[in-house]
Write a protein that holds these residues in place. Structure first.
Motif, PDB file in Angstrom:
ATOM      1  N   UNK A 134      26.191  42.207  46.608  1.00  0.00           N
ATOM      2  CA  UNK A 134      27.175  41.966  47.623  1.00  0.00           C
ATOM      3  C   UNK A 134      27.735  43.384  48.178  1.00  0.00           C
ATOM      4  N   UNK A 172      38.497  43.029  43.917  1.00  0.00           N
ATOM      5  CA  UNK A 172      38.547  41.687  43.634  1.00  0.00           C
ATOM      6  C   UNK A 172      37.111  40.921  43.422  1.00  0.00           C
ATOM      7  N   UNK A 173      36.290  41.436  44.374  1.00  0.00           N
ATOM      8  CA  UNK A 173      34.807  40.766  44.190  1.00  0.00           C
ATOM      9  C   UNK A 173      34.211  41.227  42.995  1.00  0.00           C
ATOM     10  N   UNK A 176      35.859  39.261  40.130  1.00  0.00           N
ATOM     11  CA  UNK A 176      35.782  37.650  40.035  1.00  0.00           C
ATOM     12  C   UNK A 176      34.105  37.497  39.783  1.00  0.00           C
ATOM     13  N   UNK A 177      33.093  38.475  40.060  1.00  0.00           N
ATOM     14  CA  UNK A 177      31.665  38.353  39.918  1.00  0.00           C
ATOM     15  C   UNK A 177      31.745  38.441  38.311  1.00  0.00           C
ATOM     16  N   UNK A 179      33.789  37.806  36.091  1.00  0.00           N
ATOM     17  CA  UNK A 179      34.508  36.633  35.447  1.00  0.00           C
ATOM     18  C   UNK A 179      33.308  35.374  35.798  1.00  0.00           C
ATOM     19  N   UNK A 180      33.004  35.226  36.804  1.00  0.00           N
ATOM     20  CA  UNK A 180      32.008  34.303  37.032  1.00  0.00           C
ATOM     21  C   UNK A 180      30.883  34.276  36.063  1.00  0.00           C
ATOM     22  N   UNK A 183      31.576  33.168  32.810  1.00  0.00           N
ATOM     23  CA  UNK A 183      31.764  31.640  32.817  1.00  0.00           C
ATOM     24  C   UNK A 183      30.468  30.983  32.341  1.00  0.00           C
TER      25      UNK A 183
ATOM     26  N   UNK B 178      34.939  35.746  46.349  1.00  0.00           N
ATOM     27  CA  UNK B 178      35.860  35.498  45.274  1.00  0.00           C
ATOM     28  C   UNK B 178      36.670  34.104  45.348  1.00  0.00           C
ATOM     29  N   UNK B 181      34.109  31.464  44.349  1.00  0.00           N
ATOM     30  CA  UNK B 181      33.859  31.527  42.702  1.00  0.00           C
ATOM     31  C   UNK B 181      35.087  30.765  42.115  1.00  0.00           C
ATOM     32  N   UNK B 182      36.240  30.941  42.786  1.00  0.00           N
ATOM     33  CA  UNK B 182      37.338  30.585  41.873  1.00  0.00           C
ATOM     34  C   UNK B 182      37.769  28.943  42.373  1.00  0.00           C
TER      35      UNK B 182
END
Lengths: 246, 228, 204
Positions: A134, A172-173, A176-177, A179-180, A183, B178, B181-182
């Motif tokens: 990214x 943020x990216x 979130x990545x 966290x993704x 998951x 983001x 994803x969420x």
């Protein structure tokens, strides 16, 4: 202080000073790179789990670190050009984008090469790899946007805005990545997470990181000089330079 | 004549954008049609097995909604740029931040809101469990607002360029990650019977951050595009 | 009001513009005071529109020098900013809404004065280019900004319309406003016209 800032805004001065910086920085960079590569590849012990394949970290990690830092260099230059309208900051930002993109690509490429012996595949959608991908897209967005504008001054401003937007978004990216990934994948393939690195492997790595920073600076300055010459092609000092050398 | 009020100005701008959208109903329907058609491509490409489709449904619905929103955001400022309205907006003695917010709000109302409202239909076509549909609608409602906010940044930077269409995707898609994803995780959580509220809270946080910062970037982008 | 009284509405100093490696003008300095009418002249490509956009504040990069704006201004550019899907009344109401709240009667009155009586409620895309321009010019009757920057306002306007426009500009100048206009034709107005000529070798 002010006279320094004023000089920083003057293309001939910047061209001259970057030339004298490069005169010693470039050999030093090449020396550090060579020393780091030789030290890392020949004089460090093999990893107890990955054998010799880990040695690619001497390219991969510095490239990744400097690529990420490079984005912030680019965004800072962009902010300076937007706030203080310094044309030289514009030039620096424009020069940083392709260098950063190249380093990001290098990090991805070496990561893929490293992935084959380690994970048995060239590409996994690992959190770090995805984030780097990214980051590459963000860099390429800036490069593409710059090329799309015909008016290069406006191009610089537009890229500055885009890189600032990217700066806000990168954490943020990344989060979130991260966290993704947690998951969707159990944390089973984790090599670099909590394993400590032996000093004998660490020092060449630190040297390589420093060398890559220096390399980034060199490329940035070289790019800036080329851009300066192009932008100022019709002014007196460039013509004089073209006629009689420095 | 009385002194101009910023609130009235922004409401007038919002109404103008909505009137313009309503007078071109076909254009307003385009993203919905796009949504329907792309959703129809997935069973053709992945095979019609209901379980497989249900497995992919949260991600597929979110990706398609994201693309539909992206495709419409290219046009937010283009018409006004071409006919000079944007120059007048920039020169109006009103805060550009709020004017931009009105544009973004109008875009969300005619793209994101409508997409969210029709999404249950396509969710059923893809065999998404009915229990996950409220989560899908809520996540799309919030998430599409972020998409509009971020998409308009791309639109403002590319509005002066002849071939902006492809470029805006390259600029904006990494920034959409983001939300994707969420958003899709919220739907997946609902499918798995897990609480959805945390995901919606994060999306809500993104909306707040976007409302605070995106109009600044859009305003700067518009000033640059007008100048180019 | 005597010409040149008080602080200038707009002060330009040392403006210098280079486009595509060609210098359009340099060291251009002037003050625009209340009660003045300026005509910017020059051949095609001399930088008239660029100068107007710099004065209006739409161009902020790419030129040297500075412009101080001390009063609200109205800028009418090449584009009419008229939306084909909106009626002239809606268009005009939107155009003026940034600067003031006007009643529908005010809007209709302004449209009537530019000869669009009876066209208030038809979609603007059915109107001609000249009528679009007239919708735009109707703003002059509703505008309270003392400084007008009009870029080629006579384009697509018929002879009668040109006369009315010149009358409006004269009245505005006489009432203590200032007008900067770009045009290739000589203005028929009852006040002094200051000329700003752009051309090869810079402004004169």
């Amino acid at each position: 202080m002010w006279s320094f800032l004023h000089k920083l805004g003057s293309p001939p001065w910047l061209y001259a000073i970057s030339g004298s910086i490069l005169r010693w920085l470039l050999p030093l960079t090449l020396l550090a790179l060579a020393a780091g590569v030789v030290w890392g590849l020949l004089f460090t012990p093999p990893d107890f789990r990955q054998g010799n394949s880990y040695r690619i970290i001497y390219i991969h990690v510095p490239a990744a670190v400097v690529a990420l830092a490079g984005y912030y260099v680019m965004a800072t230059a962009g902010a300076i050009s937007l706030i203080w309208r310094m044309k030289m900051a514009d030039v620096a930002m424009k020069a940083a984008a392709p260098v950063g993109a190249a380093l990001t690509f290098a990090a991805l490429f070496t990561g893929a090469v490293w992935g084959k012996p380690t994970w048995g595949t060239y590409w996994v959608w690992d959190a770090r790899i995805t984030s780097m991908l990214l980051l590459l897209f963000l860099y390429l967005g800036v490069v593409v946007l710059y090329e799309a504008y015909e008016n290069k001054e406006a191009a610089g401003k537009a890229c500055a805005v885009l890189s600032l937007v990217g700066t806000v978004n990168i954490p943020i990216i990344y989060k979130s990545v991260d966290w993704w990934y947690s998951l969707h994948q159990p944390a089973s393939i984790k090599f670099t997470g909590d394993s400590t690195i032996d000093p004998s492997m660490l020092y060449p790595l630190l040297l390589m990181i420093c060398a890559f920073y220096a390399l980034f600076t060199c490329c940035l300055l070289l790019n800036m000089r080329a851009e300066l010459l192009q932008r100022e092609a019709r002014t007196g000092w460039v013509r004089k330079l073209a006629r009689g050398g420095e | 004549m009385s002194a101009p009020s910023t609130t009235r100005f922004c409401l007038r701008l919002l109404r103008r954008q909505l009137v313009l959208a309503v007078r071109r109903p076909a254009e307003m329907g385009n993203p919905l049609l796009f949504f329907a058609m792309v959703v129809a491509l997935f069973p053709l490409g992945l095979g019609p097995a209901p379980e497989a489709l249900a497995g992919f449904a949260p991600g597929v619905l979110w990706i398609v909604a994201l693309l539909a929103s992206l495709l419409t955001s290219d046009n937010v400022f283009r018409g006004d740029f071409d006919d000079g309205s944007l120059e007048q907006l920039l020169l109006a003695p009103q805060p550009l931040y709020l004017g931009v917010l009105a544009y973004i709000g109008a875009h969300w109302l005619v793209s994101g809101l409508l997409l969210s409202l029709v999404s249950p239909l396509f969710a059923l076509m893809l065999n998404l469990p009915a229990a996950a549909i409220p989560a899908l609608v809520c996540s799309l409602l919030l998430g599409s607002a972020v998409l509009s906010l971020v998409g308009c940044i791309g639109a403002s930077l590319t509005v002066g360029l002849r071939r902006g269409g492809m470029l805006i995707s390259l600029l904006v898609l990494p920034l959409y990650v983001p939300v994707l994803i969420f958003g899709s995780a919220a739907v997946q959580a609902a499918v798995d019977g897990l609480p959805v509220a945390p995901y919606l809270a994060i999306l809500g946080a993104m909306v707040s951050l976007g409302i605070a910062l995106a109009p600044l970037a859009v305003a700067a982008g518009l000033r640059i595009s007008i100048d180019a | 009001m005597p010409s040149g009284a008080g602080a200038p509405l707009l002060a330009a100093s040392d403006l210098c513009l280079v486009r595509g490696g060609r210098e359009l003008f340099r060291d251009l300095s002037f003050d625009i005071h209340r009660g003045q009418l300026w005509q910017v002249e020059g051949a095609n490509g001399a930088g008239k529109t660029s100068l107007m956009r710099i004065l209006a504040g739409l161009s902020r990069y790419g030129f040297d020098g500075r412009v101080q704006r001390r009063a609200p201004l109205l800028y009418l550019g090449h584009h009419s900013a008229v939306k084909g899907l909106l009626t002239p009344r809606e268009n005009l109401a939107w155009h003026v809404s940034g600067a003031g709240d006007w009643s529908d009667a005010d809007i209709d009155d302004a449209l009537a004065r530019v000869g669009l009586c009876g066209y208030e409620d038809v979609a603007s895309h059915t109107l001609s280019a000249g009528q679009h321009r007239r919708v735009n010019l109707a703003r002059l009757y509703l505008c309270r900004a003392p400084l007008w920057l009009l870029d080629e306002p006579f384009t697509a306007i018929d002879r009668g319309g040109v006369g009315e426009l010149e009358a409006v500009m004269t009245a505005h100048v006489a009432g203590g406003g200032a007008v900067v206009v770009t045009s290739h034709q000589a203005l028929q107005v009852d006040c002094e016209v200051r000329s700003l000529r752009l051309g090869a070798g810079g402004a004169q």
